[in-house]
Design an enzyme around this catalytic site. Structure first.
Site, PDB file in Angstrom:
ATOM      1  CE1 TYR A  38      34.370  40.838  31.759  1.00 17.81           C
ATOM      2  CE2 TYR A  38      33.199  40.790  30.441  1.00 17.81           C
ATOM      3  CZ  TYR A  38      34.544  40.535  30.067  1.00 17.81           C
ATOM      4  OH  TYR A  38      35.046  39.630  30.121  1.00 17.81           O
ATOM      5  CG  HIS A  96      37.306  35.904  34.053  1.00 21.03           C
ATOM      6  ND1 HIS A  96      36.333  36.881  34.523  1.00 21.03           N
ATOM      7  CD2 HIS A  96      37.931  36.141  32.799  1.00 21.03           C
ATOM      8  CE1 HIS A  96      36.433  38.576  33.613  1.00 21.03           C
ATOM      9  NE2 HIS A  96      37.330  37.747  33.079  1.00 21.03           N
TER      10      HIS A  96
END
Length: 264
Positions: A38, A96
């Site tokens: 992110y 992830h």
């Protein structure tokens, strides 16, 4: 793990991220979710550092990107995340995506080492199908605590929920995009339940996740939406409400990259 968390996906502007996370913590959120990918761990960490809330009262989760999932890179990635976050430990570290350099045994062995060293408290996976989750549970040296997946009334993840509800499986589900990026506002069933409770469709969607035993981590930027989502904790759905939402016969993924395991 608090049942309502604050997501930070796409909060990649430093000042905006710090402000949003600060507002979330001041509002009452204690579960903050970020990721290496992110590009906002430093902003999240700075917001946490500026907060008056004790570290042990916060539940901080981040994720290792697919290109960093071989054994050595997992260890390095986790240390770099800790440095960016300014923390001594991470409450929950996720794989992830089960793509890139992911190898169930090698990757999860590195996660287990991080847990043994006290650098992380819990091991998580994200975007895992039932088959991949089952494999991870089987090979992991330490328990798999959570699987974070897209889930909302338009993608109800029944198969995963049923799998995790089995007596011998102890994996929490965490829902990202739990209000379907605002699309829940256009669903008649949700609108009907929202009117009944004098609530927003987003609040109803978050309350529905909670009724399913699923932790939701909605992302919001404005103070208004951050607080609106928080107030969903005051919405109590009855069996009729839940049944009406369960009856929505749609399966719409918003996050659906070609690399996703369900596309292989």
């Amino acid at each position: 793990m608090p049942m309502l968390g604050f997501g930070t996906y796409e909060l990649d502007d430093y000042d905006e991220c710090v402000e949003s996370v600060t507002t979330a913590i001041e509002t009452g959120y204690r579960h903050i979710d970020t990721a290496e990918g992110y590009d906002n761990e430093s902003a999240v960490g700075d917001a946490i550092a500026e907060s008056d809330v004790p570290r042990d009262d916060l539940f901080v989760a981040t994720k290792v990107s697919p290109d960093d999932l071989d054994y050595d890179k997992v260890l390095t990635s986790a240390e770099e995340s800790l440095e960016r976050l300014g923390l001594d430990y991470i409450d929950l570290l996720y794989v992830h995506w089960p793509t890139g350099e992911y190898d169930a045994e090698e990757t999860l062995e590195a996660f287990a080492e991080l847990r043994d060293e006290g650098l992380i408290r819990k091991i998580g996976v994200s975007n895992f199908t039932v088959d991949l989750l089952s494999e991870a549970i089987e090979v992991a040296e330490e328990p798999i605590f959570a699987n974070q997946v897209e889930m909302h009334p338009l993608l109800q993840q029944e198969e995963l929920r049923e799998f995790c509800d089995q007596d011998d499986i102890d994996v929490e589900l965490v829902a990202y995009s739990p209000i379907a990026r605002g699309d829940v506002a256009d669903i008649p069933e949700l609108r009907s339940v929202a009117e009944k409770h004098d609530a927003s469709e987003a609040q109803i969607s978050l309350a529905w996740c909670r009724e399913k035993g699923v932790t939701a981590i909605p992302k919001a930027t404005s103070s208004e939406h951050i607080q609106e989502n928080w107030r969903s904790l005051g919405v109590e759905l009855d069996d009729e409400d839940v049944a009406k939402i369960d009856s929505i016969d749609r399966e719409e993924r918003l996050i659906d990259p070609d690399r996703a395991p369900w596309n292989q």
